[in-house]
Design an enzyme around this catalytic site. Structure first.
Site, PDB file in Angstrom:
ATOM      1  N   LYS A   1      36.109   6.499   5.497  1.00  0.00           N
ATOM      2  CA  LYS A   1      35.693   6.180   6.869  1.00  0.00           C
ATOM      3  C   LYS A   1      34.518   5.203   6.791  1.00  0.00           C
ATOM      4  CE  LYS A   1      35.305   8.949  11.053  1.00  0.00           C
ATOM      5  NZ  LYS A   1      34.854  10.261  11.533  1.00  0.00           N
TER       6      LYS A   1
HETATM    7  C1  E4P Z   1      35.812  11.611  14.405  1.00  0.00           C
HETATM    8  O1  E4P Z   1      36.246  10.838  13.608  1.00  0.00           O
HETATM    9  C2  E4P Z   1      34.563  11.360  15.137  1.00  0.00           C
HETATM   10  O2  E4P Z   1      33.495  11.289  14.264  1.00  0.00           O
HETATM   11  C3  E4P Z   1      34.365  12.434  16.179  1.00  0.00           C
HETATM   12  O3  E4P Z   1      35.566  12.571  16.896  1.00  0.00           O
HETATM   13  C4  E4P Z   1      33.193  12.159  17.085  1.00  0.00           C
HETATM   14  O4  E4P Z   1      33.190  13.126  18.113  1.00  0.00           O
HETATM   15  P1  E4P Z   1      31.908  13.396  19.031  1.00  0.00           P
HETATM   16  O5  E4P Z   1      31.700  12.206  19.903  1.00  0.00           O
HETATM   17  O6  E4P Z   1      32.269  14.619  19.815  1.00  0.00           O
HETATM   18  O7  E4P Z   1      30.754  13.622  18.095  1.00  0.00           O
END
Ligand code: E4P
Length: 217
Positions: free
Chosen positions: A83
């Site tokens: 990522k």
């Molecule tokens: C996933 O890849 C993201 O980091 C996550 O969905 C972020 O979610 P949030 O905005 O609830 O922290």
């Protein structure tokens, strides 16, 4: 549509994986911190629990650092997806990872133009953050529709991974908008199974069945 669990809680993951409905997992630095465990250890455990893609995020901000961290994370298991943040450096690293055959999930996407660049860089997944856009007063789902149109116009095979999901309605709307995947927090994943009319209907059916005095077996 592929459904991923957005978590580093391996007990919760083990439980939900028994449904056969969890196609993969996403993590981020906040979730790693929440786990209180070494990142390599938790990512390795998650990769052993699901066959599908498991996103593990780099922490470096420079290209060389991202490449070094991404290669190390990718070596943990064959289903690790590196990522990378949607920055200029992140997209340079994404292009190199594509050359090396390392899968990437470009995260923190908040505009269609950013998503276009990620696809051109060869990202495997793009993560538009629906909930955070809604929190900001914008329409997160409109971003999914825009990215779908752009990717279809040009035949990009980068998969749209709807992220920052807050509700079951977000999941359904992302599916209608043509998102390839959604990553869902455990409580929202559990809520996907439920509807009050299902509970009410089942209660009535069971009450009526009991009156028959029958047994199917
Ligand atoms: C996933 O890849 C993201 O980091 C996550 O969905 C972020 O979610 P949030 O905005 O609830 O922290």
């Amino acid at each position: 549509m592929q459904l991923f669990l957005d978590t580093t809680d391996t007990a919760v993951l083990k439980d939900l994986a028994t449904t056969g409905l969890v196609d993969g997992v996403t993590t981020n630095p906040t979730l790693i911190a929440k786990s209180g465990r070494p990142m390599a250890e938790v990512i390795a455990e998650i990769c052993g629990l699901v066959e599908g893609p498991v996103s593990a995020e780099v922490a470096a901000m420079d290209v060389e650092g991202m490449l070094a961290e991404g290669r190390k994370l990718a070596a943990i298991a064959t289903n690790v997806v590196v990522k990378v943040p949607l920055t200029r450096n992140g997209l340079i690293a994404t292009s190199e990872f594509a050359v090396e055959g390392i899968q990437t999930n470009v995260t923190l996407c908040f505009s269609a133009a950013q998503a276009l660049l990620a696809a051109k860089a060869g990202a495997s997944y793009i993560s538009p953050f629906i909930g955070r856009l809604d929190d900001h007063g914008a329409d997160g789902m409109e971003l999914i529709r825009e990215i779908r149109a752009i990717y279809d116009n040009y035949g990009y095979d980068t998969e749209i991974l709807a992220a920052s999901i807050r509700t079951p309605a977000h999941v359904a709307e992302a599916a209608i908008a043509g998102s390839d995947c959604a990553t869902i927090p455990p409580a929202t994943f559990e809520a996907l199974f439920k509807h009050p009319l299902t509970d009410k209907g089942l209660e009535q059916f069971m009450a009526d069945w009991a009156k028959t005095g029958q047994s199917i077996l």
